[in-house]
Enzyme design. Structure first.
Site, PDB file in Angstrom:
ATOM      1  N   HIS A 501      -5.447  -1.500  -7.256  1.00 20.45           N
ATOM      2  CA  HIS A 501      -4.948   0.115  -6.981  1.00 20.45           C
ATOM      3  C   HIS A 501      -4.920   0.129  -5.457  1.00 20.45           C
ATOM      4  O   HIS A 501      -4.050   0.647  -4.975  1.00 20.45           O
ATOM      5  CB  HIS A 501      -6.035   0.981  -7.490  1.00 20.45           C
ATOM      6  N   GLU A 502      -6.269   0.077  -4.888  1.00 20.16           N
ATOM      7  CA  GLU A 502      -5.951   0.417  -3.501  1.00 20.16           C
ATOM      8  C   GLU A 502      -4.919  -0.598  -2.575  1.00 20.16           C
ATOM      9  O   GLU A 502      -4.310  -0.063  -1.533  1.00 20.16           O
ATOM     10  CB  GLU A 502      -7.489   0.184  -2.875  1.00 20.16           C
ATOM     11  N   HIS A 505      -1.695   0.992  -2.427  1.00 22.35           N
ATOM     12  CA  HIS A 505      -1.444   2.022  -1.214  1.00 22.35           C
ATOM     13  C   HIS A 505      -1.200   1.152  -0.039  1.00 22.35           C
ATOM     14  O   HIS A 505      -0.371   1.496   0.543  1.00 22.35           O
ATOM     15  CB  HIS A 505      -2.749   2.753  -1.293  1.00 22.35           C
ATOM     16  N   HIS A 508       2.250   0.171   0.283  1.00 22.57           N
ATOM     17  CA  HIS A 508       3.030   1.263   0.564  1.00 22.57           C
ATOM     18  C   HIS A 508       3.027   1.391   2.077  1.00 22.57           C
ATOM     19  O   HIS A 508       4.243   1.963   2.745  1.00 22.57           O
ATOM     20  CB  HIS A 508       2.679   2.510   0.063  1.00 22.57           C
TER      21      HIS A 508
END
Length: 713
Positions: A501-502, A505, A508
């Site tokens: 998940h992290e 980010h 991105h």
């Protein structure tokens, strides 16, 4: 995620120009020799922070000097006698404040991840300074008149990122109150100062309260049910926290504590649960309610000054959801599907427990994880402990996360030993594109410690910007228990997904390809920013990726297919809890931010207010409490998610829709990955977010049915 003066003042990405030789300011010049390493550009690659030279006492003087520098830059723009243009006003502002961004990003990274007493002391001065400068800038009417002139005269003729930058800058100022009459503007500045002080007070309280809530255990027999590794971790945690007893259980940031799934001792389970829910409610050493009540009232007043009914309406104006009606319609759709499932699952767990505990046994919230885990073992022939040896943190990172990024986007990673970090447990990696070009540096900070706040997050020391010729310097932070020296750190499946998940980010930020710093990377609305991270979780369970990293820590054998299928097949077992705790936390957030100033409860009334809000929407459930109760809900009181926690569910819908597209067109194919990268990950906030979502998926609007299906609802 983002703390830019041009956006929100306390996040991880501000901006400024070099402070070299002498500290520059708008007042008398100093002639002292600069020994403060922060006041010089780093000599490390890509302007990476040189933590080997930075001292805690450097931050305050460096930030003061950087504020003075940007103040002078803004004054020069405001005093310009030439007609305001995009180039001499908007672009000049965009290029100002580079040093303030660089220095404050470093400082706020440590505030969250390694808040020593020295850092906390510095924050007491730096927080008000940043807030005052934010006020000074956003309410500088001479400066704003130039911005407004450009907006009124050039917005229709500008194109691309220039047009978007002008729009974002103008709306940042107007949203802050730049168009308010003088008396309201003065009150808004007072509110902003007070909010900055209160949010800092709340942020300082949470890690102290969590440490104070530590549950001490004298007899190892009380830890029955924990593995040898788990008991060793309790011993290690006790030693690091002063050794009040031989063992201790550390309280994590969420309401429910993962250890409750294993502890056989019911009395200890109750102690742990109560320590969690009461950490900041005034029954112990800390009480956050007086602080959050003041924050809620001030936010409500701020919204009314701006002409909005409440803070949620004010905040949502710039989000994909647009207004509170849309958010509540979305939530009620979820709640309608969730409630019958949750009631049936609670009944099933209690009946299961009664088989061994007797017909009079009544399930309590501190029992649920324990009996759910036992029920899962019996009915699915599977336990989380069965798979943990296969999730070695190092393998998850290199053979899972990096491998998937290579397959999908062509990225490669190379560890560097010459880039210092702020803690010895961290690692730093070069991020290389398929053509060998360097894209970013990636920092990993995965292990918990007393100086780190709870949870997991991503941010940047510096963001990508073509205009600044700056590569992205991205970091991920988590709170995993570090294994004893010489042993591998083993993760749960949930922790494995957290790493994926992290890193979503992080991608991105790394794959951003924007001209302007203000628009790049994760500079998007809250209800979109969680989409890339939640989507990236989908790669964790794709067989090719899974089999590449899920290998036994001792034998290096891949997880047997049968065990993998049991684990993945059990993910939605008793799944209502995870959705319910998220929905409840979301509704707590909305309830607090849909108040007018006069409707805000007192500190004494706050616990009852939360229960009433949950009861009214059908989510008051002793068995499934909010993931965060208001008194320790850092996301909304200190983390930038005020009236925005719904975004986790909202963006999960987007993520599921995108994962479905990947599955249909080839989840690990470069063609699909490059398309996603080009259309979404690289775009930052340069385009309308719904447009780029539709452009990639072909959907006119997000499809919520995908989320309900993925959640087993």
């Amino acid at each position: 995620m983002k703390q830019n003066l041009k956006n929100v003042v306390l996040a991880a990405g501000l901006a400024c120009t070099a402070l070299t030789g002498q500290a520059q300011n708008a007042g008398p010049k100093t002639t002292q020799t600069v020994t403060n390493s922060l006041m010089k550009q780093s000599t490390l690659p890509f302007n990476a922070p040189d933590f080997s030279r930075i001292k805690d006492e450097d931050y305050l003087p460096a930030i003061k000097a950087a504020i003075d520098e940007q103040r002078a830059e803004i004054k020069k723009i405001a005093d310009n006698k030439q007609k305001p243009t995009f180039a001499n006003t908007i672009l000049a502002y965009e290029r100002s404040g580079k040093d303030l961004e660089r220095i404050s990003n470093i400082f706020y990274a440590l505030v969250s991840a390694d808040k020593t007493p020295e850092i906390e002391k510095a924050q007491e001065s730096i927080g008000p300074l940043m807030s005052e400068f934010e006020n000074e800038t956003k309410f500088n009417q001479k400066f704003f008149r130039r911005i407004k002139y450009v907006y009124d005269h050039e917005y229709k003729t500008l194109k691309g990122e220039d047009k978007k930058l002008l729009e974002v800058v103008y709306k940042d100022f107007t949203h802050a109150g730049a168009l308010l009459p003088k008396e309201k503007m003065a009150r808004m500045q007072e509110i902003n100062k007070e909010l900055a002080k209160l949010q800092q007070e709340f942020g300082n309280m949470l890690p102290k309260a969590a440490n104070e809530a530590t549950v001490w255990v004298s007899d190892v027999k009380e830890l029955a049910g924990l593995s040898e590794t788990g008991i060793a971790q309790c011993r290690k945690d006790a030693e690091s926290r002063g050794g009040k007893a031989p063992y201790c259980i550390v309280i994590t940031n969420t309401t429910q504590q993962p250890v409750l799934a294993s502890l056989e001792n019911r009395a200890l389970r109750e102690r742990v649960y109560n320590a969690s829910i009461h950490r900041t409610d005034g029954t112990g050493a800390y009480n956050a309610f007086p602080v959050i009540v003041k924050i809620a009232r001030l936010r409500a007043e701020k919204a009314q000054l701006m002409g909005y009914k409440n803070y949620a309406s004010y905040s949502l104006e710039r989000a994909m959801a647009k207004n509170t009606d849309n958010v509540y319609a979305f939530l009620r759709q979820m709640i309608e599907a969730y409630r019958p499932k949750s009631e049936a699952q609670t009944k099933a767990i209690e009946e299961y427990a009664q088989k061994t505990e007797g017909a009079d046994f009544r399930l309590q919230p501190y029992d649920r994880f324990y009996y759910s885990a036992k029920m899962k073992r019996d009915q699915c022939s599977f336990s989380d402990d069965d798979v943990k040896p296969y999730f070695n943190l190092d393998s998850v990172l290199v053979n899972g996360i990096f491998y998937a990024a290579h397959r999908v986007y062509g990225l490669s990673f190379r560890e560097r030993k010459d880039i210092p970090a702020y803690h010895k447990d961290m690692k730093v990696f070069d991020v290389m594109d398929a053509d060998g070009r360097q894209l970013a540096l990636f920092y990993c900070d995965y292990f918990r410690r007393p100086t780190k706040r709870g949870g997991a997050w991503m941010s940047a020391f510096l963001k990508q910007s073509g205009d600044r010729q700056q590569k992205a310097l991205i970091y991920n932070v988590c709170n995993f228990a570090k294994a004893p020296e010489g042993q591998p750190t083993l993760l749960t499946w949930d922790e494995t997904q957290t790493m994926f998940h992290e890193f979503g980010h992080a991608l991105h930020g790394m794959l951003s390809n924007c001209k302007y710093n203000t628009l790049s990377g994760t500079s998007v609305s809250r209800d979109f920013v969680e989409m890339p991270s939640q989507f990236n979780e989908s790669f964790a369970s794709i067989p090719e990726v899974f089999n590449h990293y899920a290998r036994h820590c001792k034998t290096n054998e891949p997880m047997p297919d049968a065990l993998r299928e049991k684990m993945l097949g059990s993910l939605n077992f008793l799944s209502a809890y995870a959705l319910g705790e998220n929905l409840a936390a979301t509704c707590v957030d909305m309830a607090w931010h849909c108040l007018t100033p006069s409707e805000a409860p007192t500190a004494e009334e706050a616990p009852a207010f939360e229960k009433k809000a949950l009861a009214e929407i059908g989510l008051l459930n002793n068995q499934i409490p909010p993931r965060y109760s208001a008194s320790y809900f850092n996301h909304i009181w200190g983390g930038g998610y005020a009236a925005g926690y719904y975004s986790y569910l909202w963006s999960e819908v987007l993520a599921v829709n995108i994962a479905d597209y990947f599955e249909a067109h080839g989840a690990l194919t470069r063609k699909v990955g490059d398309d996603f990268r080009q259309k979404i990950l690289s775009r930052g906030n340069t385009c309308d977010l719904m447009t780029i979502f539709s452009d990639f998926t072909g959907l006119k609007a997000p499809d919520t049915k995908g989320l309900l299906k993925a959640r087993g609802m």
